[in-house]
Every structure is written in structure tokens, then in C-alpha cells.
Design an enzyme around this catalytic site. Structure first.
Site, mmCIF file in Angstrom:
data_model
loop_
_atom_site.group_PDB
_atom_site.id
_atom_site.type_symbol
_atom_site.label_atom_id
_atom_site.label_comp_id
_atom_site.label_asym_id
_atom_site.label_seq_id
_atom_site.Cartn_x
_atom_site.Cartn_y
_atom_site.Cartn_z
ATOM 1 N N ASN A 7 -3.727 -6.016 -2.080
ATOM 2 C CA ASN A 7 -2.290 -5.772 -1.951
ATOM 3 C C ASN A 7 -1.587 -7.081 -2.327
ATOM 4 O OD1 ASN A 7 0.317 -5.242 -1.210
ATOM 5 N ND2 ASN A 7 -0.176 -4.600 0.894
ATOM 6 N N ARG A 88 -3.011 -1.860 -4.605
ATOM 7 C CA ARG A 88 -1.822 -1.154 -4.151
ATOM 8 C C ARG A 88 -0.706 -1.386 -5.176
ATOM 9 N NH1 ARG A 88 2.670 -2.998 0.156
ATOM 10 N NH2 ARG A 88 3.763 -1.026 0.246
ATOM 11 N N HIS A 177 5.027 4.397 1.631
ATOM 12 C CA HIS A 177 3.985 4.418 2.679
ATOM 13 C C HIS A 177 3.013 5.592 2.498
ATOM 14 C CE1 HIS A 177 7.063 2.321 5.531
ATOM 15 N NE2 HIS A 177 6.222 1.409 5.062
ATOM 16 N N ARG A 238 16.236 -3.146 7.957
ATOM 17 C CA ARG A 238 16.933 -2.166 7.113
ATOM 18 C C ARG A 238 17.709 -1.170 7.972
ATOM 19 N NH1 ARG A 238 11.658 -1.041 4.212
ATOM 20 N NH2 ARG A 238 11.436 -2.763 2.743
ATOM 21 N N GLU A 381 -4.680 1.381 5.259
ATOM 22 C CA GLU A 381 -4.365 1.630 3.852
ATOM 23 C C GLU A 381 -5.482 1.125 2.941
ATOM 24 O OE1 GLU A 381 -0.655 -0.064 5.156
ATOM 25 O OE2 GLU A 381 0.420 1.178 3.715
#
Ligand code: ADP
Length: 393
Positions: A7, A88, A177, A238, A381
């Protein structure tokens, strides 16, 4: 067979080396502050954790150092044992509905949609280029955050805006995601003792970034993030969903450009904006315990938005076998899970208080009487990336 899961961010590179198909973790770590004089290289293997501060000017050097270190640790005999590298990639737009073996055409396509994820896709590509140079024999595979959501129907993914915005500029809901939502929905089916095809689950990935996903028969039906990761529920920094007219209004009032206001919504909102002091859930819960009113507002607001999406997805799925909590807050913050459960008790959800205190471990956290099973599932992940890499190579 050994597979790396990578990643790559703009200044970081997270890595795991896995034995496949057993999924045993051989080593893992992160290289941070790439491009700075004081880069930090952390690697964990066996029971050893090695942390070094040194100058790593770019991702190419980071990958060379990492591979040299892997050989030095002697966890593998030769780099030739690494058969595949899964990367990723944040945005695959409508071009990628599944993971794919990387070739020149795939790289061009990833570049072509970089405009949709300007902070992420170019960084992901630097990782891809660095590994294809350093490990030319290993096959590279791109695993997209958006791919899992490509099963959404048009009614779910379209915004009610001028249709040409979609045809000309690709304005639609993409969702993010996806790798985590897929992994957790598969684990949920296993924990429920059902075939994934027969399950309806709502996955709440609540970390610093956060999104919910309605998953039916293992397929994403709807998700809370949209064209960008800004929409959906309130997050660490956010805002989640707001009235878009606020953007223009604040730009005039504060004499800010539209870019600056969007930056405020990405970086100064959510937990940080409401509490006024932190984006970290642990800090907020400490303040809540002391009665800090704005921290209480921040955690309540997020829980309310999570509950609202769960309600909507309960209708979308026409029922629900399990609600799954995952990622930093979802897996660990029992307080947030309690707040959410209280707001959806009309659905017959009852938490087991003792089980809900268990952190970071796959656990059924609802009682036997609960009409919907509630699960806490640590996401993984990297395993998902390694599985897709193995499948494709
Ligand atoms: P991301 O990957 O999106 O950066 P994470 O999934 O790592 O985020 O989640 C980070 C969040 O998880 C932070 O708000 C952090 O406070 C929270 N978190 C981590 N561990 C705990 C814990 N034990 N209790 C409560 N919150 C936690």
C-alpha cells in the site's frame, strides 16, 4: 508461494509478506516520511521489531532497502521466492471491476483516472514502478478500492444532477474501502455459518476515514462514500454529507477559494471540526468522560449518521443478517458501538455488554435475543490483496 501486499502512499509504503495460500504472515512493516532526511523504516518479523531512522529519498530507494532487508532477515532464501506483488490502487473508476495483472495498458488506464484521486493514484503508481524494476520476475497485480462497488445499480450510483456530468466527466458514486468491505462481508458469512450468497450484511468501516456498505450475497449494493471519500458519515477530519450550497456560502463569508473550502471539509471537519481539538477517537472519548460538550456532540453526530445509514441499508437490503463493525474505531471503540446500537434499537438490536468490551478480535457482540447479529471483525485488506494476487497469477 510468497506474495507481497503493498500500500504505497505519497510519502509512505506499507508492506506485508505472506505465505500463500495459508495466509501466514511472514513479515510486515511501514516506511514513513519517504523523501525526508529522517525517514522511518519499521519492520516486524518473528518476534523482532526493528525501527531505523535514515534518509530515504524516493520510493525506488525504499523498495531496494526493503528487499535488501528481507534477504538480511533470512525469512526467505532468495527474492525469487516472491512470485507476486499485489498493489492497493485507490481509484479504478469504471475501468476496473476486478483486480488485474499489471501491464503497460493497465498502467496507462490507472494514469488516465488519476484525476479522480490525485493524492492517491500517482502514489500507488510509484509503488508499482518501484517493484516492477526491483523484482522484474514477480507478477504485479492491482487491487482497487473501488472495484467491489462496481456491482452497484444505476439508481444507487447516479446522482440526480445533469446527466451529462456523468457521461462527460464520470460524475457518479464510486465508493471506497472496497477491499475491506469485501473481506469483512466474507468473514461475516463464515461467522454466521452461512454461504456468502445467502447473506445480507451491513459493514461499518469506521476508521479515520469511514464508510458503510450494504452487501447482498457478497456483492456491494450501496455504499456511503461517493464520487470522492468526502461523503457519507462524519469522519476523523471529513464532514461526510452536507448541503453543497454551504461550500459557496462559506467561500464568500470567509473569502476562501472553493478549493480551500473543500480542503476545510476534508481536513478540518468531522471529529476535529466539532470537538475543536482532535480527530482521534481515543482523545474524544477521554474528553467525553470529563463532560466536554463538543466532544459529546462529535461522537453523537457520527453515531447518528452511522445509524441513519444502517436504517437506509436495512430497507435497501430488505432485512439484514448482520451489522459488522471494523477498522480502528469499529474494532476498538466499544463506546461508539454502544451509541449506534442504542439509536437502532427499533430494529431489535441488543448488544451483549461484556462481549462489546472485547477489542480487536472477531467477536459476536450481540445477545442471542438480538434480531440482528452484531459482529466486531478486524479488517485485513492485505490478506484480500494477497488472495487476489494469488488467484490472478
Ligand atoms: P485509517 O486507516 O483510516 O487512518 P484506522 O482504521 O487506523 O484509520 O482508525 C483510526 C481511528 O481508530 C482513530 O480515531 C483511533 O483513535 C481509533 N482507535 C484505534 N484504537 C482504538 C481504541 N483502542 N479505542 C478507541 N479508538 C481507537
Amino acid at each position: 508461494m510468497k506474495i507481497m501486499a503493498i500500500n504505497a502512499g505519497s510519502s509512505s509504503l506499507k508492506f506485508q509478506l505472506l505465505e500463500m495460500p495459508s495466509e501466514a504472515l511472514i513479515l510486515s512493516g511501514i516506511i514513513e516520511r519517504i523523501g525526508f532526511k529522517d525517514s522511518i523504516f519499521t519492520i516486524k518479523y518473528s518476534d523482532i521489531k526493528d525501527k531505523q531512522t535514515l534518509s530515504i529519498p524516493n520510493h525506488g530507494v525504499a523498495v531496494e532497502l526493503l528487499l535488501k532487508k528481507i534477504v538480511d532477515t533470512k525469512v526467505i532464501n532468495s527474492l525469487d521466492e516472491i512470485a507476486g506483488v499485489g498493489h492497493r490502487v485507490v481509484h479504478g473508476a469504471e475501468l476496473f471491476k476486478d483486480s488485474i495483472i499489471i501491464n503497460d495498458d493497465v498502467i496507462k488506464k490507472i494514469e488516465s483516472v488519476s484525476e479522480l484521486a490525485p493524492l492517491h493514484n500517482p502514489a500507488n503508481l510509484t509503488g508499482i514502478h518501484a517493484f516492477s524494476k526491483a523484482l522484474p520476475k514477480a507478477k504485479g497485480v492491482a487491487v482497487f478500492d473501488t472495484a467491489f462497488h462496481q456491482t452497484m445499480g444505476q439508481t444507487e450510483f447516479m446522482y440526480s444532477v445533469p446527466y451529462e456530468w456523468y457521461t462527460k466527466y464520470g460524475v457518479r458514486k464510486y465508493g471506497f474501502h472496497g477491499t475491506s468491505h469485501k473481506y469483512v462481508s466474507l468473514r461475516a458469512a463464515d461467522m454466521l455459518g452461512k454461504k456468502v450468497e445467502d447473506t445480507k450484511v451491513i459493514v461499518c468501516h469506521i476508521g479515520n476515514g469511514a464508510s458503510l456498505c450494504a452487501v447482498k450475497g457478497g456483492k456491494s449494493i450501496d455504499t456511503s462514500m461517493g464520487f470522492t471519500p468526502l461523503s457519507g458519515i462524519a469522519m476523523g477530519t471529513r464532514s461526510g454529507d452536507i448541503d453543497p450550497a454551504i461550500v459557496q456560502y462559506i467561500s464568500q463569508k470567509e473569502n476562501e477559494t472553493l478549493d480551500q473550502v473543500i480542503d476545510d471539509l476534508n481536513k478540518r471537519s468531522g471529529y476535529l471540526g466539532l470537538s475543536g481539538f482532535s480527530s482521534d477517537s481515543r482523545d474524544l472519548w477521554e474528553a467525553v468522560a470529563k463532560g466536554d460538550k463538543r466532544s459529546i456532540l462529535a461522537v453523537e453526530k457520527q453515531a447518528k449518521m452511522i445509524a441513519d445509514y444502517i436504517g437506509a441499508y436495512y430497507l435497501t437490503l430488505e432485512g439484514c443478517d448482520a451489522i459488522c463493525f471494523t477498522a480502528g474505531i469499529g474494532e476498538n471503540a466499544s463506546e461508539t458501538r454502544t451509541l449506534v446500537a442504542d439509536k437502532i434499537k427499533i430494529l431489535g438490536v441488543i448488544l451483549d455488554e461484556e462481549a462489546n468490551e472485547i477489542k480487536g478480535k472477531e467477536t459476536v457482540i450481540s445477545t442471542k435475543e438480538s434480531k440482528i447479529t452484531v459482529l466486531s471483525i478486524p479488517t485485513n485488506e492485505e490478506v484480500m490483496i494477497a488472495r487476489d494476487t494469488l488467484r490472478l497469477i
